[in-house]
Design an enzyme around this catalytic site. Structure first.
Site, PDB file in Angstrom:
ATOM      1  CE  LYS A 195     -10.190   0.099  -5.796  1.00 37.32           C
ATOM      2  NZ  LYS A 195     -11.449   1.032  -5.719  1.00 37.32           N
ATOM      3  CG  ASP A 200      -8.743  -1.247  -2.853  1.00 36.61           C
ATOM      4  OD1 ASP A 200      -7.549  -0.723  -2.955  1.00 36.61           O
ATOM      5  OD2 ASP A 200      -9.619  -1.069  -2.591  1.00 36.61           O
ATOM      6  NE  ARG A 201      -7.273   3.329  -5.651  1.00 36.80           N
ATOM      7  CZ  ARG A 201      -7.611   4.534  -6.037  1.00 36.80           C
ATOM      8  NH1 ARG A 201      -6.716   5.521  -6.595  1.00 36.80           N
ATOM      9  NH2 ARG A 201      -8.798   5.141  -5.850  1.00 36.80           N
ATOM     10  CG  ASP A 228      -7.488  -0.494   0.608  1.00 31.09           C
ATOM     11  OD1 ASP A 228      -6.853  -0.095  -0.299  1.00 31.09           O
ATOM     12  OD2 ASP A 228      -8.774  -0.794   0.335  1.00 31.09           O
ATOM     13  CB  SER A 237      -8.226   3.478  -0.262  1.00 27.15           C
ATOM     14  OG  SER A 237      -7.992   3.020  -1.360  1.00 27.15           O
ATOM     15  CG  HIS A 238      -6.100   6.218  -2.958  1.00 27.03           C
ATOM     16  ND1 HIS A 238      -7.386   5.518  -2.824  1.00 27.03           N
ATOM     17  CD2 HIS A 238      -6.257   7.545  -3.302  1.00 27.03           C
ATOM     18  CE1 HIS A 238      -8.265   6.318  -3.030  1.00 27.03           C
ATOM     19  NE2 HIS A 238      -7.777   7.461  -3.498  1.00 27.03           N
TER      20      HIS A 238
END
Ligand code: G1P
Ligand code: ZN
Length: 542
Positions: free
Chosen positions: A375, A280-281, A278, A112-113
């Protein structure tokens, strides 16, 4: 030829909030990724002949694990593997591909982040057939299996060329390299009024999207610039890089500071946004105004009917417990259900599948809807653009009008990163032990009304998830939440969520940390954060 390889288990393959995340060198240990992937397959049933989706956010080690996953999927009897070109699939795009192609599930390689690179983070997560993260029942089974695994299966085959679309066969399994963007872009065209957004851009509306050298670059380029006609150059840092250019691909006010500064300038574009590693945010900033993710959820829910995909209205809204209560008042006004779930997108899946909710969100810059089961950063950006194109007002005006109508939830999260695990666990354990004593006590003029350790009773599958965060609720609607991160890879991260509800529009212009100053002091007083962590200040304030 299919090889059955002997292996020894690792004891640390417990999936966290969002899959298994570790430093790259941990994943590079002998058979480490193989063990985990085989543990996933061993925890699933009846997938012979079915389709598996594989993709990732392009971070360091992505390409190596993609090849391993393809060969293991073939050896384990999947009928087909769909893999994103270049090994790329954003998390929401992977969720969409799983749903659209009726796949059995998908393996998404991402942390992710979190930063990427040879000594940074990597991750593997499994998503089920509805396109969403595996529920705890499956992640628990994967962990249990990983502790006893003794063999894994892998096809003894040459690497697939994942950089060109096309079809290959390994051990009778069809491997198809697909365009990672096409299905997703098509879905966005169905949900949003592209003509209206195109007209807005043509009229001179200026948008800037920072892909943070992560996975959303190709998606944002195609959708914003190619399909919607935003001027070339509107999408910054659009090339996905294995180390994200050395940056932390987390779209918040710390890591996307340059975008924030640009949006606060007098000649700022109309709309600024960013997404994470990735995809999604999301980060949403209007000219002169940062929209908190909790507010964005509420505002998108209040305006979603303006987009074609949501013109029939929402069935309900869900938010994670630490997310501010701003959306609750929108649900109340719309007369629809409101659900409060633990942190992590996986808890929204059942509610979405049962159509109890249409839109969901988390304070950690995650917003999404029933269009996928993750998300979705670009989705949030496009819904905002659709709302702006229809309302023809600035972000600032929309935000102010929303606060005036519903009241404002001042909100901030303070993170203490990489603190000593024992100290962090001690802090939470001590709070837990004092929960019964807190109600009725007064701190800095605020009286505790209720204090609990949040537990979630899933209304659909009746499962219970306990210990999801310590909540301290004050008379008047202010709130402090303490919980430990489930996604970190070193030490512990203490998250402190602070919220105050302000109904009076005359008091909607206070700087957030100032508006919350008394609660921030109370959080330290109640939990002795400074004493226990040895930190004078949070590492990150969002
Ligand atoms: C964090 C966020 C959470 C989000 C998760 C995955 O988890 O707080 O809302 O779902 O990342 O993106 P945490 O580290 O707090 O467990
Ligand atoms: Zn993410």
């Amino acid at each position: 030829m299919i090889k059955t390889v002997s292996t020894t288990p690792y004891s640390d393959q417990k999936p966290g909030t969002s899959g298994l995340r570790k430093k790259v060198p941990v994943f590079q240990q002998e058979n480490y990724a193989e063990n985990f992937i085989q543990s996933i397959f061993d925890s699933l049933e009846d997938f012979a002949g079915q389709t598996l989706v594989i993709g990732g956010d392009g971070r360091y080690y992505n390409r190596e694990v993609i090849q391993i996953a393809i060969k293991m999927a073939a050896a384990n009897g999947f009928g087909q593997v769909l893999v994103g070109r270049g090994g790329i699939l954003s998390t929401p795009a992977a969720s969409n591909v799983i749903r659209k192609h009726k796949a059995f599930g998908g393996i998404i390689l991402s942390a992710s982040h979190n930063p990427g690179g040879p000594t940074e983070d990597f991750g593997i997560k499994y998503n089920i057939g509805n396109g969403g993260p595996a529920p705890e029942k499956i992640t628990d089974a994967i962990f249990a299996r990983s502790k006893v695994i003794d063999t894994y299966k892998i096809a003894d085959a040459a690497d697939i060329n994942i950089d060109i679309e096309g079809t290959h066969t390994i051990e009778g399994t069809k491997i198809t390299v697909i365009d990672p963007v096409a299905d997703y872009a098509e879905l966005m065209e169905e949900l949003f009024d592209f003509a209206a957004i195109r007209a807005m851009f043509a009229g001179g509306f200026r948008v800037v999207f920072d892909a943070m050298s992560a996975v959303t670059g190709p998606y944002a380029k195609e959708i914003l610039e190619n399909r919607l006609g935003a001027p070339k150059g509107s999408v910054l840092n659009f090339m996905p890089l294995p180390d994200f250019g050395g940056h932390h691909p987390d779209p918040n006010l710390v890591h996307a500071r340059a975008l924030y500064e640009a949006m606060m300038a007098d000649d700022a574009p109309d709309f600024g946004a960013a997404s994470d590693g990735d995809g999604d945010r999301n980060l949403i900033i209007g000219r002169g105004i940062f929209v908190t993710p909790s507010d964005s959820l509420a505002m998108l829910a209040a305006n979603a009917h303006l987009a074609p995909g949501y013109s029939k209205g929402l069935s309900g809204i869900a938010r994670s417990m630490p997310t501010s209560g701003a959306a609750d008042r929108v649900a109340e006004k719309l007369g629809i259900g409101m659900y409060e779930t633990p942190t992590g997108w996986k808890f929204f899946g059942n509610l979405l599948d049962a159509d109890k909710v249409t839109i969901c969100g988390e304070e950690s810059a995650g917003t999404g809807s029933n269009h996928v089961r993750e998300k979705d950063g670009l989705w949030a950006v496009l819904l905002w653009l659709n709302v702006l194109a229809v309302r023809k007002e600035s972000v600032l005006d929309i935000v102010r009008e929303h606060w005036a109508a519903y009241g404002r939830n001042y909100y901030s999260r303070h993170d203490y990163e990489e603190v000593d695990s024992a100290a962090a666990n001690g802090l939470i354990a001590d709070l837990r032990a004092r929960l019964a004593d807190l109600p009725g006590k007064t701190f800095g003029g605020l009286t505790v009304e209720k204090a609990d350790d949040f537990a979630y009773h899933d209304p659909i599958d009746k499962s219970v998830s306990e210990h999801q965060g310590i909540r301290i609720l004050f008379a008047g609607g202010s709130r402090i939440v303490f919980r430990l991160s489930g996604t970190g890879t070193s030490g512990a991260t203490l998250r402190v969520y602070i919220e105050r509800f302000e109904p009076d529009a005359a008091r909607h212009d206070i700087e957030t940390q100032t508006a919350l100053a008394d609660l921030i002091a109370i959080a330290d007083e109640i939990a002795d954060i400074k004493g226990r962590t040895g930190r004078d200040a949070p590492s990150v304030i969002t």
